[in-house]
Design a protein around this motif. Structure first.
Motif, PDB file in Angstrom:
ATOM      1  N   GLU A   3      21.872  43.376  40.213  1.00  0.00           N
ATOM      2  CA  GLU A   3      22.429  43.354  41.572  1.00  0.00           C
ATOM      3  C   GLU A   3      23.361  42.159  41.747  1.00  0.00           C
ATOM      4  O   GLU A   3      24.461  42.271  42.304  1.00  0.00           O
ATOM      5  CB  GLU A   3      21.296  43.298  42.593  1.00  0.00           C
ATOM      6  N   MET A   4      22.915  41.003  41.280  1.00  0.00           N
ATOM      7  CA  MET A   4      23.727  39.798  41.433  1.00  0.00           C
ATOM      8  C   MET A   4      24.998  39.881  40.593  1.00  0.00           C
ATOM      9  O   MET A   4      26.079  39.473  41.019  1.00  0.00           O
ATOM     10  CB  MET A   4      22.911  38.567  41.060  1.00  0.00           C
ATOM     11  N   ARG A   5      24.851  40.443  39.391  1.00  0.00           N
ATOM     12  CA  ARG A   5      26.021  40.590  38.523  1.00  0.00           C
ATOM     13  C   ARG A   5      27.045  41.536  39.148  1.00  0.00           C
ATOM     14  O   ARG A   5      28.258  41.326  39.023  1.00  0.00           O
ATOM     15  CB  ARG A   5      25.582  41.106  37.144  1.00  0.00           C
ATOM     16  N   ALA A   6      26.571  42.554  39.866  1.00  0.00           N
ATOM     17  CA  ALA A   6      27.478  43.471  40.547  1.00  0.00           C
ATOM     18  C   ALA A   6      28.321  42.731  41.578  1.00  0.00           C
ATOM     19  O   ALA A   6      29.537  42.963  41.695  1.00  0.00           O
ATOM     20  CB  ALA A   6      26.687  44.593  41.216  1.00  0.00           C
ATOM     21  N   ALA A   7      27.689  41.828  42.334  1.00  0.00           N
ATOM     22  CA  ALA A   7      28.427  41.046  43.323  1.00  0.00           C
ATOM     23  C   ALA A   7      29.483  40.173  42.660  1.00  0.00           C
ATOM     24  O   ALA A   7      30.626  40.072  43.126  1.00  0.00           O
ATOM     25  CB  ALA A   7      27.458  40.184  44.132  1.00  0.00           C
ATOM     26  N   VAL A   8      29.103  39.543  41.551  1.00  0.00           N
ATOM     27  CA  VAL A   8      30.041  38.676  40.831  1.00  0.00           C
ATOM     28  C   VAL A   8      31.227  39.486  40.310  1.00  0.00           C
ATOM     29  O   VAL A   8      32.389  39.061  40.426  1.00  0.00           O
ATOM     30  CB  VAL A   8      29.313  37.953  39.679  1.00  0.00           C
ATOM     31  N   GLU A   9      30.958  40.644  39.730  1.00  0.00           N
ATOM     32  CA  GLU A   9      32.037  41.470  39.193  1.00  0.00           C
ATOM     33  C   GLU A   9      33.000  41.912  40.292  1.00  0.00           C
ATOM     34  O   GLU A   9      34.225  41.881  40.110  1.00  0.00           O
ATOM     35  CB  GLU A   9      31.457  42.693  38.484  1.00  0.00           C
TER      36      GLU A   9
ATOM     37  N   VAL B  40      25.181  46.679  46.986  1.00  0.00           N
ATOM     38  CA  VAL B  40      25.730  45.330  46.858  1.00  0.00           C
ATOM     39  C   VAL B  40      27.239  45.396  46.655  1.00  0.00           C
ATOM     40  O   VAL B  40      28.000  44.635  47.275  1.00  0.00           O
ATOM     41  CB  VAL B  40      25.040  44.568  45.704  1.00  0.00           C
ATOM     42  N   LEU B  41      27.696  46.300  45.805  1.00  0.00           N
ATOM     43  CA  LEU B  41      29.137  46.459  45.600  1.00  0.00           C
ATOM     44  C   LEU B  41      29.843  46.796  46.907  1.00  0.00           C
ATOM     45  O   LEU B  41      30.898  46.220  47.227  1.00  0.00           O
ATOM     46  CB  LEU B  41      29.403  47.568  44.571  1.00  0.00           C
ATOM     47  N   THR B  42      29.273  47.712  47.676  1.00  0.00           N
ATOM     48  CA  THR B  42      29.889  48.094  48.942  1.00  0.00           C
ATOM     49  C   THR B  42      29.935  46.924  49.915  1.00  0.00           C
ATOM     50  O   THR B  42      30.947  46.698  50.584  1.00  0.00           O
ATOM     51  CB  THR B  42      29.120  49.266  49.571  1.00  0.00           C
TER      52      THR B  42
END
Length: 444
Positions: free
Chosen positions: A242-248, A203-205
């Protein structure tokens, strides 16, 4: 048959090797004797003159504004000058092509030129001077518009949607296997339509890849959908981590995440993860709407039409609760004073595009004309500015005031009194201006 990768290449080639008809360059323009809807007021101004210098509104005055040589004067004759319309949920590429056209062996460069490039210009000619693209191969189209090779609205791009395996953005055909297990990305991924990303690292990538190409915000699939093959509408997608990773990752770039979701469970998780904007939400309950209001989260939703003639039977079945829910959600959200935005979300149904303005009128069941015009100008512009420094167009939009960007429509009549004028842009929008450039003027 053209591959999706070939289609992307054709769009790119068209935008950068083909010149479209050009608008006039920015110049000093004086609108004389117009009445202004400023984007927020419940009534029009008295007769005023509006001076445009370059790409901004320089002054608004009831007194005559002196002008010298080289100034274009437009006699308003009491017509209404208002901000350009804004649609915050479009798919510029996939809204211009049907699924049959996308997959047809007869698809050609000429079809793509007509459908995608022509669709952007026709959207501007309907008075939509700004849009937020909610997912798909958009960057070449946006660049072509910004460089003046193609006429179209300002575009806030999301880039490829980000979806879990078996999520709303998993567009694989039955024979396409998982990239993780078999090593081959799907055609939709190669076409920059979607990233299938599982786990925090992927997700970060995916988020960072979109930001690398110029995304102004990130689109994440947080729940089931009606136009996808694998996921029922009721399912919740992406874990909190996973969702928090996108937000960060988005917040590190000064921007935000918007999510596709319908249900209270999916939306509550998204809000808790720090998502700033919910797309759709037609199955929301009052408790979750109240929670969204308290957290100052935007609800960007639509007023969908009944099923279209060629719609897949499975999609019709999946859409049923969404169509029922929207009649409940709009009035509840208004009563709870949510931050509301409006969009159309036309996807693979290009015949709907000509009705884009008409869909604004569907809000009249719950909103006054003034509230609707404010939503599709001032309020939608506020949502666009959540992109902060990632916003591709610095300046104030959605208003007619001194210092604002000159995205304007001159309307033959008073849309506050008769909103149906907005649904007839071909006849009633006599001047269309974007960034100080005149794209349409029938007042000569």
């Amino acid at each position: 048959m053209l591959s999706l990768q070939s289609i992307s290449s054709l769009i790119f080639a068209y935008l950068f090797l083909t010149l479209s008809a050009q608008a006039q360059e920015p110049e000093n323009i004086l609108f004389e004797n117009v009445r202004v809807f400023d984007g927020q007021s419940k009534s029009l101004s008295g007769p005023v003159n509006v001076w445009i210098e370059g790409n901004k509104v320089k002054s608004i005055s009831a007194a005559p504004i002196p002008s010298g040589e080289g100034v274009t004067k437009i006699q308003g004759n009491g017509k209404t000058l208002m901000p350009g319309l804004i649609d915050v949920h479009v798919h510029m590429t996939f809204g211009a092509l049907s699924m049959r056209e996308m997959m047809s062996p007869m698809l050609s460069e000429g079809v793509i030129m007509e459908k995608v490039g022509g669709g952007a210009e026709r959207m501007l000619m309907r008075g939509f001077t700004s849009v937020r693209d909610a997912g798909g191969p958009i960057f070449p189209l946006k660049k072509g518009i910004d460089q003046g090779k193609l006429n179209g609205p300002r575009v806030w791009p999301s880039g490829a949607t980000i979806s879990q395996t078996a999520g709303h953005g998993d567009f694989r055909t039955p024979e396409e296997k998982s990239r993780r297990f078999f090593g081959e990305p799907s055609r939709a991924e190669r076409f920059n339509a979607t990233f299938i990303a599982d786990g925090r690292d992927e997700v970060l990538t995916a988020v960072r890849e979109n930001l690398r190409f110029g995304a102004s915000q990130i689109k994440l699939m947080a729940g089931g959908g009606t136009s996808s093959a694998y996921d029922p509408v009721d399912v919740t997608q992406y874990t909190f981590d996973e969702m928090r990773a996108a937000v960060e990752a988005a917040e590190d770039w000064g921007t935000y995440v918007m999510v596709h979701a319908y249900t209270p469970r999916a939306i509550r998780r998204a809000i808790d993860a720090g998502v700033k904007c919910i797309e759709h939400g037609q199955l929301l309950d009052k408790k979750t709407l109240r929670y969204a209001a308290r957290k100052k989260v935007w609800l960007s939703t639509q007023m969908l039409v009944e099923n279209t003639p060629n719609m897949d039977p499975q999609r019709i079945e999946k859409r049923a609760p969404v169509l029922e829910g929207q009649a409940r959600v709009w009035p509840m959200a208004k009563k709870l004073k949510l931050k509301l935005a409006w969009g159309t979300d036309f996807l693979f149904e290009p015949e709907l595009n000509d009705r884009q303005n008409e869909f604004i009128l569907k809000l009249q069941t719950w909103f006054t004309n003034a509230e609707i015009l404010k939503m599709v100008t001032h309020d939608n512009a506020e949502l666009l500015q959540l992109s902060g420094l990632r916003s591709p167009y610095p300046g104030k939009l959605g208003v007619v005031e001194e210092g604002a960007l000159a995205d304007l429509i001159l309307v033959d009549g008073d849309p506050l009194a008769d909103l149906s004028l907005i649904a007839n842009p071909a006849e009633k929008f006599v001047v269309i201006m974007k960034d100080g450039k005149v794209y349409k003027n029938t007042m000569n």
